[in-house]
Design a protein around this motif. Structure first.
Motif, PDB file in Angstrom:
ATOM      1  N   TRP A  51     -70.053 107.434 -76.485  1.00 48.81           N
ATOM      2  CA  TRP A  51     -70.521 107.028 -75.165  1.00 48.81           C
ATOM      3  C   TRP A  51     -69.475 106.141 -74.486  1.00 48.81           C
ATOM      4  O   TRP A  51     -69.099 106.381 -73.332  1.00 48.81           O
ATOM      5  N   ALA A  52     -68.990 105.122 -75.171  1.00 46.69           N
ATOM      6  CA  ALA A  52     -68.053 104.159 -74.580  1.00 46.69           C
ATOM      7  C   ALA A  52     -66.719 104.812 -74.218  1.00 46.69           C
ATOM      8  O   ALA A  52     -66.094 104.426 -73.222  1.00 46.69           O
ATOM      9  N   ASN A  53     -66.296 105.797 -74.988  1.00 45.72           N
ATOM     10  CA  ASN A  53     -65.011 106.454 -74.727  1.00 45.72           C
ATOM     11  C   ASN A  53     -65.004 107.274 -73.444  1.00 45.72           C
ATOM     12  O   ASN A  53     -63.939 107.678 -72.979  1.00 45.72           O
ATOM     13  N   ARG A  54     -66.157 107.496 -72.858  1.00 46.93           N
ATOM     14  CA  ARG A  54     -66.230 108.260 -71.604  1.00 46.93           C
ATOM     15  C   ARG A  54     -65.860 107.414 -70.388  1.00 46.93           C
ATOM     16  O   ARG A  54     -65.681 107.951 -69.298  1.00 46.93           O
ATOM     17  N   PHE A  55     -65.751 106.097 -70.566  1.00 44.85           N
ATOM     18  CA  PHE A  55     -65.580 105.206 -69.421  1.00 44.85           C
ATOM     19  C   PHE A  55     -64.327 104.355 -69.558  1.00 44.85           C
ATOM     20  O   PHE A  55     -63.838 104.109 -70.652  1.00 44.85           O
ATOM     21  N   GLU A  56     -63.861 103.881 -68.404  1.00 46.27           N
ATOM     22  CA  GLU A  56     -62.779 102.905 -68.361  1.00 46.27           C
ATOM     23  C   GLU A  56     -63.379 101.618 -67.802  1.00 46.27           C
ATOM     24  O   GLU A  56     -63.587 101.484 -66.606  1.00 46.27           O
ATOM     25  N   PHE A  57     -63.703 100.704 -68.707  1.00 45.07           N
ATOM     26  CA  PHE A  57     -64.360  99.459 -68.321  1.00 45.07           C
ATOM     27  C   PHE A  57     -63.355  98.492 -67.707  1.00 45.07           C
ATOM     28  O   PHE A  57     -62.232  98.374 -68.180  1.00 45.07           O
ATOM     29  N   LYS A  58     -63.794  97.797 -66.660  1.00 42.44           N
ATOM     30  CA  LYS A  58     -62.954  96.854 -65.930  1.00 42.44           C
ATOM     31  C   LYS A  58     -63.632  95.490 -65.879  1.00 42.44           C
ATOM     32  O   LYS A  58     -64.859  95.390 -65.958  1.00 42.44           O
ATOM     33  N   ILE A  59     -62.839  94.445 -65.703  1.00 40.46           N
ATOM     34  CA  ILE A  59     -63.391  93.118 -65.463  1.00 40.46           C
ATOM     35  C   ILE A  59     -64.229  93.198 -64.197  1.00 40.46           C
ATOM     36  O   ILE A  59     -63.802  93.777 -63.196  1.00 40.46           O
ATOM     37  N   GLY A  60     -65.418  92.652 -64.250  1.00 44.20           N
ATOM     38  CA  GLY A  60     -66.329  92.714 -63.120  1.00 44.20           C
ATOM     39  C   GLY A  60     -67.440  93.728 -63.329  1.00 44.20           C
ATOM     40  O   GLY A  60     -68.471  93.672 -62.671  1.00 44.20           O
ATOM     41  N   ASP A  61     -67.232  94.678 -64.245  1.00 42.07           N
ATOM     42  CA  ASP A  61     -68.283  95.639 -64.578  1.00 42.07           C
ATOM     43  C   ASP A  61     -69.398  94.927 -65.338  1.00 42.07           C
ATOM     44  O   ASP A  61     -69.232  93.791 -65.786  1.00 42.07           O
ATOM     45  N   VAL A  62     -70.525  95.604 -65.500  1.00 44.17           N
ATOM     46  CA  VAL A  62     -71.676  95.029 -66.184  1.00 44.17           C
ATOM     47  C   VAL A  62     -72.197  96.029 -67.207  1.00 44.17           C
ATOM     48  O   VAL A  62     -72.376  97.212 -66.893  1.00 44.17           O
ATOM     49  N   ALA A  63     -72.413  95.566 -68.444  1.00 43.47           N
ATOM     50  CA  ALA A  63     -73.058  96.377 -69.476  1.00 43.47           C
ATOM     51  C   ALA A  63     -74.538  96.032 -69.466  1.00 43.47           C
ATOM     52  O   ALA A  63     -74.916  94.854 -69.539  1.00 43.47           O
ATOM     53  N   VAL A  64     -75.379  97.069 -69.373  1.00 44.39           N
ATOM     54  CA  VAL A  64     -76.830  96.868 -69.328  1.00 44.39           C
ATOM     55  C   VAL A  64     -77.419  97.417 -70.620  1.00 44.39           C
ATOM     56  O   VAL A  64     -77.192  98.580 -70.966  1.00 44.39           O
ATOM     57  N   PHE A  65     -78.144  96.573 -71.340  1.00 43.91           N
ATOM     58  CA  PHE A  65     -78.770  96.964 -72.608  1.00 43.91           C
ATOM     59  C   PHE A  65     -80.275  97.132 -72.388  1.00 43.91           C
ATOM     60  O   PHE A  65     -80.980  96.153 -72.159  1.00 43.91           O
ATOM     61  N   ASN A  66     -80.744  98.378 -72.454  1.00 46.09           N
ATOM     62  CA  ASN A  66     -82.169  98.685 -72.313  1.00 46.09           C
ATOM     63  C   ASN A  66     -82.709  99.181 -73.643  1.00 46.09           C
ATOM     64  O   ASN A  66     -82.075 100.015 -74.290  1.00 46.09           O
ATOM     65  N   TRP A  67     -83.868  98.670 -74.042  1.00 52.39           N
ATOM     66  CA  TRP A  67     -84.493  99.172 -75.260  1.00 52.39           C
ATOM     67  C   TRP A  67     -85.993  98.965 -75.212  1.00 52.39           C
ATOM     68  O   TRP A  67     -86.501  98.197 -74.406  1.00 52.39           O
ATOM     69  N   THR A  68     -86.657  99.691 -76.084  1.00 49.61           N
ATOM     70  CA  THR A  68     -88.065  99.452 -76.361  1.00 49.61           C
ATOM     71  C   THR A  68     -88.160  99.207 -77.856  1.00 49.61           C
ATOM     72  O   THR A  68     -87.293  99.637 -78.622  1.00 49.61           O
ATOM     73  N   GLY A  69     -89.173  98.524 -78.284  1.00 49.87           N
ATOM     74  CA  GLY A  69     -89.309  98.250 -79.709  1.00 49.87           C
ATOM     75  C   GLY A  69     -88.564  97.008 -80.121  1.00 49.87           C
ATOM     76  O   GLY A  69     -88.211  96.154 -79.310  1.00 49.87           O
ATOM     77  N   ASP A  70     -88.282  96.919 -81.416  1.00 53.52           N
ATOM     78  CA  ASP A  70     -87.701  95.722 -82.020  1.00 53.52           C
ATOM     79  C   ASP A  70     -86.189  95.863 -82.149  1.00 53.52           C
ATOM     80  O   ASP A  70     -85.691  96.491 -83.094  1.00 53.52           O
ATOM     81  N   HIS A  71     -85.460  95.303 -81.193  1.00 54.58           N
ATOM     82  CA  HIS A  71     -83.995  95.329 -81.198  1.00 54.58           C
ATOM     83  C   HIS A  71     -83.466  94.020 -80.623  1.00 54.58           C
ATOM     84  O   HIS A  71     -84.210  93.240 -80.034  1.00 54.58           O
ATOM     85  N   THR A  72     -82.189  93.830 -80.771  1.00 55.23           N
ATOM     86  CA  THR A  72     -81.487  92.737 -80.112  1.00 55.23           C
ATOM     87  C   THR A  72     -80.163  93.284 -79.598  1.00 55.23           C
ATOM     88  O   THR A  72     -79.716  94.345 -80.019  1.00 55.23           O
ATOM     89  N   ALA A  73     -79.547  92.555 -78.723  1.00 56.66           N
ATOM     90  CA  ALA A  73     -78.164  92.803 -78.339  1.00 56.66           C
ATOM     91  C   ALA A  73     -77.446  91.501 -78.637  1.00 56.66           C
ATOM     92  O   ALA A  73     -77.825  90.455 -78.125  1.00 56.66           O
ATOM     93  N   ALA A  74     -76.458  91.565 -79.511  1.00 56.74           N
ATOM     94  CA  ALA A  74     -75.700  90.370 -79.871  1.00 56.74           C
ATOM     95  C   ALA A  74     -74.214  90.673 -79.733  1.00 56.74           C
ATOM     96  O   ALA A  74     -73.752  91.739 -80.146  1.00 56.74           O
ATOM     97  N   GLN A  75     -73.495  89.739 -79.151  1.00 60.09           N
ATOM     98  CA  GLN A  75     -72.050  89.908 -79.020  1.00 60.09           C
ATOM     99  C   GLN A  75     -71.372  89.169 -80.159  1.00 60.09           C
ATOM    100  O   GLN A  75     -71.657  87.994 -80.407  1.00 60.09           O
ATOM    101  N   LYS A 125     -74.323  99.860 -82.625  1.00 58.37           N
ATOM    102  CA  LYS A 125     -73.274  98.916 -82.256  1.00 58.37           C
ATOM    103  C   LYS A 125     -72.311  99.628 -81.315  1.00 58.37           C
ATOM    104  O   LYS A 125     -72.154 100.854 -81.377  1.00 58.37           O
ATOM    105  N   VAL A 126     -71.699  98.854 -80.443  1.00 60.35           N
ATOM    106  CA  VAL A 126     -70.779  99.447 -79.477  1.00 60.35           C
ATOM    107  C   VAL A 126     -69.631  98.488 -79.205  1.00 60.35           C
ATOM    108  O   VAL A 126     -69.822  97.268 -79.165  1.00 60.35           O
ATOM    109  N   ALA A 127     -68.441  99.048 -79.042  1.00 60.59           N
ATOM    110  CA  ALA A 127     -67.253  98.282 -78.665  1.00 60.59           C
ATOM    111  C   ALA A 127     -66.806  98.777 -77.292  1.00 60.59           C
ATOM    112  O   ALA A 127     -66.570  99.976 -77.111  1.00 60.59           O
ATOM    113  N   LEU A 128     -66.717  97.862 -76.346  1.00 57.54           N
ATOM    114  CA  LEU A 128     -66.265  98.209 -75.004  1.00 57.54           C
ATOM    115  C   LEU A 128     -64.826  97.735 -74.841  1.00 57.54           C
ATOM    116  O   LEU A 128     -64.551  96.548 -74.996  1.00 57.54           O
ATOM    117  N   ASN A 129     -63.931  98.660 -74.536  1.00 60.84           N
ATOM    118  CA  ASN A 129     -62.532  98.314 -74.333  1.00 60.84           C
ATOM    119  C   ASN A 129     -62.306  98.080 -72.846  1.00 60.84           C
ATOM    120  O   ASN A 129     -62.249  99.023 -72.053  1.00 60.84           O
TER     121      ASN A 129
END
Length: 161
Positions: A51-75, A125-129
């Motif tokens: 998924w992440a390899n499809r995009f070219e992330f830039k400063i100023g962009d926003v990552a949105v984490f949506n989920w249902t159930g028992d999860h967390t997003a941790a950096q 888990k995801v790594a955004l370059n």
């Protein structure tokens, strides 16, 4: 002023406005698109990497984490903690709740994991370059391009009349 001069002045103004807008719009990226932030299907370890390899992330962009159930997003702060799914590493930052918007504020890799049970080990888990500032993007953002086309059409209509 004649109608012709007014039209040319408006076109000049529109061109200047488009120049300032080009590259000034950041993008929101919903992590995992419609699938969202969840344990990947079939515990696919490359689901979020693909998924992440499809995009070219830039400063100023926003990552949105949506989920249902028992999860967390941790950096996590480094690749070693990301690779090993270290949920107790120094510098781990737990990020809000579902629907959280995480602004991308610096260049480099941004590492995110789920800290619930073995979700990270199962591929959640995801790594955004992040490669550069959005203002240094090589071309216009698709939204800017569409807006530019509307402005050009408006300018043509003004010239005709």
């Amino acid at each position: 002023m004649t109608n012709h001069r007014v039209g040319l002045s408006l076109i000049g103004l529109l061109i200047v406005a488009m120049t300032f807008l080009e590259g000034a719009i950041a993008a929101d990226y919903t992590v995992g698109d419609d699938y969202g932030w969840d344990v990947p299907p079939n515990n696919s370890s490359d689901f979020y990497a693909s998924w992440a390899n499809r995009f070219e992330f830039k400063i100023g962009d926003v990552a949105v984490f949506n989920w249902t159930g028992d999860h967390t997003a941790a950096q996590v702060t480094n690749k070693a903690d990301f690779d090993s799914c270290n949920k107790s590493g120094a510098g781990i930052r737990l990020i809000g709740e579902a629907g959280v918007r995480v602004p991308i504020t610096w260049e480099g890799f941004h590492y995110f994991i789920c800290t619930v049970d073995s979700h990270c080990e199962q591929g959640q888990k995801v790594a955004l370059n992040v490669t550069a500032d959005v203002s240094s993007a090589p071309g216009p953002h698709p939204t800017v391009f569409a807006f530019s086309m509307v402005l050009c059409a408006l300018a043509i209509v003004l010239l005709i009349h």
